[in-house]
Write a protein that holds these residues in place. Sequence first.
Motif, PDB file in Angstrom:
ATOM      1  N   GLN A  59       1.356  -1.312   0.225  1.00  0.00           N
ATOM      2  CA  GLN A  59       0.015  -0.121   0.006  1.00  0.00           C
ATOM      3  C   GLN A  59       0.790   1.199  -0.066  1.00  0.00           C
ATOM      4  N   ASP A  62       2.348   2.333  -3.574  1.00  0.00           N
ATOM      5  CA  ASP A  62       1.397   2.774  -4.499  1.00  0.00           C
ATOM      6  C   ASP A  62       1.019   4.180  -4.317  1.00  0.00           C
ATOM      7  N   GLN A  79       4.445   9.301  -7.428  1.00  0.00           N
ATOM      8  CA  GLN A  79       3.473   8.100  -6.951  1.00  0.00           C
ATOM      9  C   GLN A  79       4.113   7.294  -8.215  1.00  0.00           C
ATOM     10  N   GLN A  80       4.513   6.492  -7.666  1.00  0.00           N
ATOM     11  CA  GLN A  80       4.372   5.378  -8.885  1.00  0.00           C
ATOM     12  C   GLN A  80       5.313   5.858 -10.160  1.00  0.00           C
TER      13      GLN A  80
END
Length: 173
Positions: A59, A62, A79-80
Amino acid sequence: MERAESQLTCTQCRRIICLTLFRESPPTFEYTVFNEARQRPLEAIPPVEEWGDSLRIAQDHDAMHYVDHQPGSWFLVEQQGSLLLEARYWRNSMVDSSALVRLDEAESEAYRTGGHGYLSDLVRRIDKSRPHTEDSPYFQRDLYRGTDGAALTKSFAAAIVNHTWIAEQRRRT
């Protein structure tokens, strides 16, 4: 960490509920008012890999993560592998807002070479373009305008919570 603390605001009385877990001691539970809760020192949270299970680690992978900010002007999160910039802009002397923009490849590269200064210039350009109007090139790029706007707002707030003005004040006490 010597202690871990969670703070929640009561929806009825607005007092802050503090649950604190101390190393080698019993937990404490108490109600405080905002100023008292704000003065409680925040310790750095260790990396999730040191304490999380595999689901929590996935989690976290991600989730959005804080990268940089200019107080009162912008925040940058990752984010990513994508960089997202929340740029504050002013509509008039009474109203200000913000736009969340995913940096394109050229902007990301310019940030890597120009750093903090490049993002401050980009935010000025976003502000001058009047991003709340459809004529602005940033209007359609504003992720807050999409169907996931509420979820993005929540994720973004979680990513920057330890880098806000209130968090800074708590670190100083």
